[in-house]
Enzyme design. Structure first.
Site, PDB file in Angstrom:
ATOM      1  N   ASP A  45       0.898  -1.144  -0.066  1.00  0.00           N
ATOM      2  CA  ASP A  45       0.000   0.078  -0.100  1.00  0.00           C
ATOM      3  C   ASP A  45       0.933   1.259   0.080  1.00  0.00           C
ATOM      4  OD1 ASP A  45      -2.043   1.890   0.489  1.00  0.00           O
ATOM      5  OD2 ASP A  45      -3.047   0.517   1.718  1.00  0.00           O
ATOM      6  N   THR A  80      -7.533   3.953  -1.121  1.00  0.00           N
ATOM      7  CA  THR A  80      -7.015   2.383  -0.747  1.00  0.00           C
ATOM      8  C   THR A  80      -8.372   1.612  -1.179  1.00  0.00           C
ATOM      9  OG1 THR A  80      -5.234   3.253   0.816  1.00  0.00           O
ATOM     10  CG2 THR A  80      -6.232   0.728   0.960  1.00  0.00           C
ATOM     11  N   ASN A 101     -13.175   5.731   0.235  1.00  0.00           N
ATOM     12  CA  ASN A 101     -13.169   5.203   1.666  1.00  0.00           C
ATOM     13  C   ASN A 101     -14.104   5.491   2.454  1.00  0.00           C
ATOM     14  OD1 ASN A 101     -10.932   4.035   0.800  1.00  0.00           O
ATOM     15  ND2 ASN A 101      -9.393   5.629   1.896  1.00  0.00           N
ATOM     16  N   TYR A 167      -8.642  -8.172   8.935  1.00  0.00           N
ATOM     17  CA  TYR A 167      -7.517  -7.317   9.037  1.00  0.00           C
ATOM     18  C   TYR A 167      -7.255  -6.815  10.503  1.00  0.00           C
ATOM     19  CZ  TYR A 167      -4.758  -3.082   8.446  1.00  0.00           C
ATOM     20  OH  TYR A 167      -3.751  -2.236   8.374  1.00  0.00           O
ATOM     21  N   ASP A 203       2.436   2.739   3.466  1.00  0.00           N
ATOM     22  CA  ASP A 203       1.782   3.825   3.490  1.00  0.00           C
ATOM     23  C   ASP A 203       1.341   4.685   4.562  1.00  0.00           C
ATOM     24  OD1 ASP A 203      -1.127   4.919   1.828  1.00  0.00           O
ATOM     25  OD2 ASP A 203      -1.854   4.199   3.881  1.00  0.00           O
ATOM     26  N   ASP A 248      -1.691   0.210  -4.727  1.00  0.00           N
ATOM     27  CA  ASP A 248      -2.928   0.639  -5.305  1.00  0.00           C
ATOM     28  C   ASP A 248      -2.869   2.317  -5.542  1.00  0.00           C
ATOM     29  OD1 ASP A 248      -1.857   1.268  -2.466  1.00  0.00           O
ATOM     30  OD2 ASP A 248      -3.885   1.267  -1.613  1.00  0.00           O
ATOM     31  N   HIS A 249      -1.626   2.814  -5.311  1.00  0.00           N
ATOM     32  CA  HIS A 249      -1.442   4.417  -5.386  1.00  0.00           C
ATOM     33  C   HIS A 249      -0.090   4.734  -4.850  1.00  0.00           C
ATOM     34  CE1 HIS A 249      -2.053   4.638  -1.140  1.00  0.00           C
ATOM     35  NE2 HIS A 249      -3.430   4.244  -1.374  1.00  0.00           N
ATOM     36  N   HIS A 349      -2.957  10.593  -0.616  1.00  0.00           N
ATOM     37  CA  HIS A 349      -3.431  10.377  -2.043  1.00  0.00           C
ATOM     38  C   HIS A 349      -4.582  10.663  -2.294  1.00  0.00           C
ATOM     39  CE1 HIS A 349      -4.952   6.498  -0.009  1.00  0.00           C
ATOM     40  NE2 HIS A 349      -3.745   6.677   0.625  1.00  0.00           N
TER      41      HIS A 349
END
Length: 414
Positions: A45, A80, A101, A167, A203, A248-249, A349
């Protein structure tokens, strides 16, 4: 396991007795399993392509050298959840429904989807507009396992991966690697053939301290060590793997003084501010559309706003009912804020995916991947048809991803 151990001990006893008896009869070789390649999708990430040039990623760079590497364009918005779902569905956020998000849906006017609210983020209602690759694979009889991936905890279309974990940021990188390797130690019948693996630390450091901070580089070095542990562990097991490593970015640097206060433009009795950050969404209250339009659609320094139906076509965004009525996008390095904050993130981001700092990483290597193929920058939805090909399933019809983008990196079938 106990039966297998007894069988091996019995076979060893026969070999010893035969040797002691001096027999000349040939002994049959013990069969070694020919393992089917596994496909492992790794997300780092917030990994920007230029991080690979910082001299701290020998393992990831070795993967790239043995296969292919390219910069990849995230989908809009460059967030994300939206982009992780695009990678595994082949659909842009406007079509797969995870449009941000943070989201609201008119069918549930009293609730809001946020990352921190598991009652909503784990509710299939928000995710059922698209089918991720592990659901398609499970339906085809292919076992899957997710060592974290946004959405993989949810029973999308009533199906989860057969192996999945909720998670937990506290689960270390070593624990994540060991979990995947433990799955690979299983008998073939219960061994996943498609696996996801997710790392969040790059990230996190990029947000808190900025993309150029030494701590962000150190976080990437740690992830690289874990990738090296994975590759070494797979080799020790004799497990071939097609590894697709993505982000992802990217991440852009921000500062306390580069803030736009949208809450000072839109009062609570005029509109609802749904999201903030580089991208802010606003819904007008009944009868207040004109007031919101007059405020937001006027020229602004460091920010441009649109009605969602007039967004630039290249964003492919704005038709989903979950997209707020008005959208404001900050210039690179600026943040749109809807409240007082003691601490402004040093990296963000969510900007225009065409911004260089938003670029994502693509690396692929393994027995099915050719070496040295040159790729132009491509859209991240094109990863999905590649994954489907590697896993051995047909991609869902109507995907935004183009199979022809990454088909040149595949070795010809034997």
């Amino acid at each position: 396991m106990h039966n297998r151990l007894r069988t091996l001990l019995a076979a060893f006893s026969v070999l010893v007795l035969s040797a002691c008896a001096g027999t000349q009869r040939p002994v049959a070789a013990i069969a070694v399993e020919a393992r089917t390649p596994v496909t492992i999708l790794i997300s780092v990430d917030g990994l920007r392509p230029d991080y690979l040039d910082r001299g701290v990623s020998p393992n990831i760079n070795a993967l790239a050298a043995s296969g292919v590497k390219a910069s990849m364009r995230p989908s809009f918005p460059s967030l994300t959840f939206s982009n992780h779902h695009s990678l595994v569905t082949g659909l842009r956020p406007d079509r797969h429904g995870i449009v941000d998000n943070t989201m609201v849906d008119a069918r549930r006017p009293d609730v809001r989807f946020t990352l921190g609210d598991p009652r909503q983020s784990l509710d299939p209602f928000w995710w059922d507009e698209a089918e991720p690759i592990w659901v398609t694979a499970e339906k085809a009889g292919i076992r899957t396992g997710t060592m974290f991936w946004p959405g993989s905890e949810v029973a999308i279309h009533g199906t989860r991966p057969q192996d999945w974990l909720r998670y937990d940021k506290a689960v270390s990188g070593t624990q994540r690697i060991n979990t995947v390797l433990d799955w690979m130690r299983r008998p073939a019948a219960i061994r996943p053939r498609f696996v996801t693996l997710y790392f969040d630390t790059v990230d996190t450091a990029g947000h808190e301290l900025g993309p150029d901070a030494p701590e962000t580089t150190a976080a990437f070095a740690e992830v690289d060590r874990h990738v090296g542990e994975l590759v070494a562990g797979l080799k020790a097991l004799g497990q071939p793997a097609n590894i697709v490593l993505v982000s992802d970015h990217g991440m852009g640097a921000t500062a306390d003084e580069r803030v736009i206060r949208i809450d000072r433009m839109i009062a609570p009795d005029v509109g609802t501010i749904v999201t903030e950050g580089p991208l802010s969404g606003v819904n007008a209250l009944p009868g207040k559309d004109g007031a919101v339009a007059a405020t937001l659609l006027a020229p602004h320094d460091h920010m441009q706003c649109w009605r969602k139906g007039t967004l630039p076509a290249r964003f492919a965004y704005g038709k989903n009912p979950r997209v707020p009525e008005f959208l404001c996008l900050a210039a690179s390095g600026w943040a749109i804020q809807a409240r007082d904050r003691e601490h402004i993130l040093k990296g963000m981001h969510g900007y225009d995916p065409a911004e260089p700092d938003m670029a994502a990483v693509f690396i692929a290597a393994g027995p099915a991947i050719t070496s040295g193929a040159a790729l132009p920058v491509f859209d991240n939805v094109d990863v999905y048809p590649l994954l489907a090909r590697l896993v051995g399933i047909a991609p869902i019809a109507g995907s935004d991803g183009r199979a022809e983008t990454l088909s040149p990196i595949l070795k010809p079938a034997d």
